[in-house]
Design a protein around this motif. Structure first.
Motif, PDB file in Angstrom:
ATOM      1  N   ALA A   1      -5.638  -0.368 -11.292  1.00  0.00           N
ATOM      2  CA  ALA A   1      -4.541  -1.194 -11.814  1.00  0.00           C
ATOM      3  C   ALA A   1      -4.099  -2.225 -10.782  1.00  0.00           C
ATOM      4  O   ALA A   1      -3.796  -3.369 -11.134  1.00  0.00           O
ATOM      5  N   GLY A   2      -4.068  -1.844  -9.502  1.00  0.00           N
ATOM      6  CA  GLY A   2      -3.712  -2.802  -8.457  1.00  0.00           C
ATOM      7  C   GLY A   2      -4.736  -3.918  -8.341  1.00  0.00           C
ATOM      8  O   GLY A   2      -4.378  -5.081  -8.159  1.00  0.00           O
ATOM      9  N   ALA A   3      -6.027  -3.579  -8.454  1.00  0.00           N
ATOM     10  CA  ALA A   3      -7.073  -4.602  -8.396  1.00  0.00           C
ATOM     11  C   ALA A   3      -6.995  -5.529  -9.593  1.00  0.00           C
ATOM     12  O   ALA A   3      -7.176  -6.744  -9.467  1.00  0.00           O
ATOM     13  N   ILE A   4      -6.712  -4.976 -10.754  1.00  0.00           N
ATOM     14  CA  ILE A   4      -6.577  -5.819 -11.954  1.00  0.00           C
ATOM     15  C   ILE A   4      -5.378  -6.750 -11.803  1.00  0.00           C
ATOM     16  O   ILE A   4      -5.443  -7.930 -12.159  1.00  0.00           O
ATOM     17  N   ALA A   5      -4.281  -6.236 -11.272  1.00  0.00           N
ATOM     18  CA  ALA A   5      -3.096  -7.081 -11.083  1.00  0.00           C
ATOM     19  C   ALA A   5      -3.360  -8.168 -10.044  1.00  0.00           C
ATOM     20  O   ALA A   5      -2.902  -9.299 -10.187  1.00  0.00           O
ATOM     21  N   LYS A   6      -4.115  -7.842  -9.000  1.00  0.00           N
ATOM     22  CA  LYS A   6      -4.384  -8.815  -7.938  1.00  0.00           C
ATOM     23  C   LYS A   6      -5.289  -9.939  -8.436  1.00  0.00           C
ATOM     24  O   LYS A   6      -5.086 -11.102  -8.092  1.00  0.00           O
ATOM     25  N   TYR A   7      -6.280  -9.606  -9.225  1.00  0.00           N
ATOM     26  CA  TYR A   7      -7.251 -10.599  -9.714  1.00  0.00           C
ATOM     27  C   TYR A   7      -7.059 -10.889 -11.201  1.00  0.00           C
ATOM     28  O   TYR A   7      -8.021 -11.151 -11.914  1.00  0.00           O
ATOM     29  N   HIS A   8      -5.816 -10.880 -11.663  1.00  0.00           N
ATOM     30  CA  HIS A   8      -5.535 -11.046 -13.086  1.00  0.00           C
ATOM     31  C   HIS A   8      -6.031 -12.383 -13.622  1.00  0.00           C
ATOM     32  O   HIS A   8      -6.670 -12.443 -14.673  1.00  0.00           O
ATOM     33  N   VAL A   9      -5.758 -13.457 -12.919  1.00  0.00           N
ATOM     34  CA  VAL A   9      -6.118 -14.790 -13.420  1.00  0.00           C
ATOM     35  C   VAL A   9      -7.634 -14.931 -13.485  1.00  0.00           C
ATOM     36  O   VAL A   9      -8.184 -15.424 -14.487  1.00  0.00           O
ATOM     37  N   VAL A  10      -8.332 -14.477 -12.463  1.00  0.00           N
ATOM     38  CA  VAL A  10      -9.796 -14.573 -12.445  1.00  0.00           C
ATOM     39  C   VAL A  10     -10.393 -13.733 -13.569  1.00  0.00           C
ATOM     40  O   VAL A  10     -11.297 -14.192 -14.286  1.00  0.00           O
ATOM     41  N   LEU A  11      -9.906 -12.513 -13.740  1.00  0.00           N
ATOM     42  CA  LEU A  11     -10.416 -11.652 -14.808  1.00  0.00           C
ATOM     43  C   LEU A  11     -10.088 -12.221 -16.191  1.00  0.00           C
ATOM     44  O   LEU A  11     -10.884 -12.099 -17.121  1.00  0.00           O
ATOM     45  N   TYR A  12      -8.943 -12.841 -16.314  1.00  0.00           N
ATOM     46  CA  TYR A  12      -8.539 -13.457 -17.579  1.00  0.00           C
ATOM     47  C   TYR A  12      -9.524 -14.553 -17.967  1.00  0.00           C
ATOM     48  O   TYR A  12     -10.003 -14.608 -19.099  1.00  0.00           O
TER      49      TYR A  12
ATOM     50  N   ALA B   1       0.825  -1.213   0.000  1.00  0.00           N
ATOM     51  CA  ALA B   1       0.000   0.000   0.000  1.00  0.00           C
ATOM     52  C   ALA B   1       0.856   1.258   0.000  1.00  0.00           C
ATOM     53  O   ALA B   1       0.518   2.259  -0.629  1.00  0.00           O
ATOM     54  N   ASP B   2       1.989   1.212   0.717  1.00  0.00           N
ATOM     55  CA  ASP B   2       2.883   2.375   0.722  1.00  0.00           C
ATOM     56  C   ASP B   2       3.479   2.605  -0.656  1.00  0.00           C
ATOM     57  O   ASP B   2       3.575   3.735  -1.117  1.00  0.00           O
ATOM     58  N   LEU B   3       3.855   1.522  -1.304  1.00  0.00           N
ATOM     59  CA  LEU B   3       4.418   1.643  -2.645  1.00  0.00           C
ATOM     60  C   LEU B   3       3.366   2.158  -3.614  1.00  0.00           C
ATOM     61  O   LEU B   3       3.650   2.997  -4.469  1.00  0.00           O
ATOM     62  N   LEU B   4       2.123   1.694  -3.443  1.00  0.00           N
ATOM     63  CA  LEU B   4       1.041   2.128  -4.316  1.00  0.00           C
ATOM     64  C   LEU B   4       0.773   3.614  -4.135  1.00  0.00           C
ATOM     65  O   LEU B   4       0.612   4.358  -5.099  1.00  0.00           O
ATOM     66  N   SER B   5       0.752   4.097  -2.887  1.00  0.00           N
ATOM     67  CA  SER B   5       0.510   5.516  -2.625  1.00  0.00           C
ATOM     68  C   SER B   5       1.653   6.378  -3.140  1.00  0.00           C
ATOM     69  O   SER B   5       1.439   7.408  -3.758  1.00  0.00           O
TER      70      SER B   5
ATOM     71  N   LEU C   1      -5.233  19.179  -7.712  1.00  0.00           N
ATOM     72  CA  LEU C   1      -6.565  18.850  -7.231  1.00  0.00           C
ATOM     73  C   LEU C   1      -7.309  17.955  -8.220  1.00  0.00           C
ATOM     74  O   LEU C   1      -8.098  17.104  -7.831  1.00  0.00           O
ATOM     75  N   VAL C   2      -7.036  18.131  -9.492  1.00  0.00           N
ATOM     76  CA  VAL C   2      -7.680  17.319 -10.512  1.00  0.00           C
ATOM     77  C   VAL C   2      -6.880  16.041 -10.791  1.00  0.00           C
ATOM     78  O   VAL C   2      -7.437  14.946 -10.861  1.00  0.00           O
ATOM     79  N   LEU C   3      -5.575  16.158 -10.936  1.00  0.00           N
ATOM     80  CA  LEU C   3      -4.777  15.026 -11.395  1.00  0.00           C
ATOM     81  C   LEU C   3      -4.480  13.994 -10.317  1.00  0.00           C
ATOM     82  O   LEU C   3      -4.399  12.802 -10.621  1.00  0.00           O
ATOM     83  N   VAL C   4      -4.305  14.393  -9.075  1.00  0.00           N
ATOM     84  CA  VAL C   4      -3.967  13.421  -8.030  1.00  0.00           C
ATOM     85  C   VAL C   4      -5.102  12.426  -7.799  1.00  0.00           C
ATOM     86  O   VAL C   4      -4.857  11.216  -7.792  1.00  0.00           O
ATOM     87  N   PRO C   5      -6.362  12.845  -7.630  1.00  0.00           N
ATOM     88  CA  PRO C   5      -7.413  11.837  -7.450  1.00  0.00           C
ATOM     89  C   PRO C   5      -7.590  10.921  -8.656  1.00  0.00           C
ATOM     90  O   PRO C   5      -7.827   9.724  -8.495  1.00  0.00           O
ATOM     91  N   ILE C   6      -7.464  11.469  -9.856  1.00  0.00           N
ATOM     92  CA  ILE C   6      -7.592  10.632 -11.047  1.00  0.00           C
ATOM     93  C   ILE C   6      -6.481   9.588 -11.077  1.00  0.00           C
ATOM     94  O   ILE C   6      -6.714   8.402 -11.316  1.00  0.00           O
ATOM     95  N   THR C   7      -5.258  10.010 -10.821  1.00  0.00           N
ATOM     96  CA  THR C   7      -4.125   9.090 -10.851  1.00  0.00           C
ATOM     97  C   THR C   7      -4.218   8.061  -9.739  1.00  0.00           C
ATOM     98  O   THR C   7      -3.913   6.889  -9.953  1.00  0.00           O
ATOM     99  N   MET C   8      -4.643   8.472  -8.565  1.00  0.00           N
ATOM    100  CA  MET C   8      -4.798   7.523  -7.463  1.00  0.00           C
ATOM    101  C   MET C   8      -5.888   6.507  -7.779  1.00  0.00           C
ATOM    102  O   MET C   8      -5.730   5.316  -7.492  1.00  0.00           O
ATOM    103  N   GLY C   9      -6.980   6.939  -8.372  1.00  0.00           N
ATOM    104  CA  GLY C   9      -8.043   6.005  -8.750  1.00  0.00           C
ATOM    105  C   GLY C   9      -7.592   5.008  -9.791  1.00  0.00           C
ATOM    106  O   GLY C   9      -7.867   3.808  -9.688  1.00  0.00           O
ATOM    107  N   VAL C  10      -6.871   5.482 -10.788  1.00  0.00           N
ATOM    108  CA  VAL C  10      -6.347   4.578 -11.814  1.00  0.00           C
ATOM    109  C   VAL C  10      -5.331   3.625 -11.206  1.00  0.00           C
ATOM    110  O   VAL C  10      -5.272   2.447 -11.565  1.00  0.00           O
ATOM    111  N   SER C  11      -4.557   4.104 -10.263  1.00  0.00           N
ATOM    112  CA  SER C  11      -3.583   3.251  -9.587  1.00  0.00           C
ATOM    113  C   SER C  11      -4.284   2.151  -8.791  1.00  0.00           C
ATOM    114  O   SER C  11      -3.844   0.994  -8.801  1.00  0.00           O
ATOM    115  N   LEU C  12      -5.373   2.484  -8.115  1.00  0.00           N
ATOM    116  CA  LEU C  12      -6.123   1.464  -7.379  1.00  0.00           C
ATOM    117  C   LEU C  12      -6.760   0.446  -8.316  1.00  0.00           C
ATOM    118  O   LEU C  12      -6.763  -0.754  -8.035  1.00  0.00           O
TER     119      LEU C  12
END
Length: 143
Positions: free
Chosen positions: A73-84, A3-7, A60-71
């Motif tokens: 991407a983390g969810a996609i990486a975590k559940y990659h096999v299931v989503l595949y 989580a620290d690396l993600l933030s 104010l605009v870019l940080v929330p967008i980037t954090m959301g995309v980062s989250l």
């Protein structure tokens, strides 16, 4: 640690995205002239606070967008096999549905086909219209 690396990665990515965004066509056309106009209009001692306000607005605009995309991407990486597997099964199912003809533009209908429209013969008023073929010359007319 993840989580620290993600933030940290999200904040760094937002900072870099803000730097790149300054050269995007929308920023060059709209934001940069407004910033430069404010800088030219105000005195030097107000330029630094206005620069921070400008940067805070972008953040104010870019940080929330980037954090959301980062989250995401983390969810996609975590559940990659299931989503595949889910995506593959969905594609196979949609392919079978399309081949069966139960949906889409190839849908088979049990209704009888619509017969072609019957056009009435032209009346005397429409015989003189420009869309109809020219009438043959009258036999009593000269020439």
């Amino acid at each position: 640690m993840g989580a620290d690396l993600l933030s940290a990665g999200g904040i760094l990515a937002a900072f870099l995205a803000g730097g790149v965004a300054l050269f995007a066509p929308c920023c060059i056309v709209f934001l940069a002239p407004s910033y430069l106009a404010a800088a030219a209009k105000n005195r030097r001692w107000r330029l630094i606070p206005l620069t921070f306000v400008f940067a805070a607005g972008l953040a104010l605009v870019l940080v929330p967008i980037t954090m959301g995309v980062s989250l995401i991407a983390g969810a996609i990486a975590k559940y990659h096999v299931v989503l595949y597997w889910a995506g593959g099964l969905l594609m196979i199912g949609l392919g079978l549905l399309a081949l069966s003809g139960r949906c889409g533009p190839c849908r088979r209908s049990s209704a009888p086909p619509i017969p072609p429209a019957v056009t009435p013969p032209p009346s005397s008023a429409s015989a003189c219209s420009p869309a109809s073929p020219p009438a043959a010359a009258h036999p009593s007319s000269p020439g």
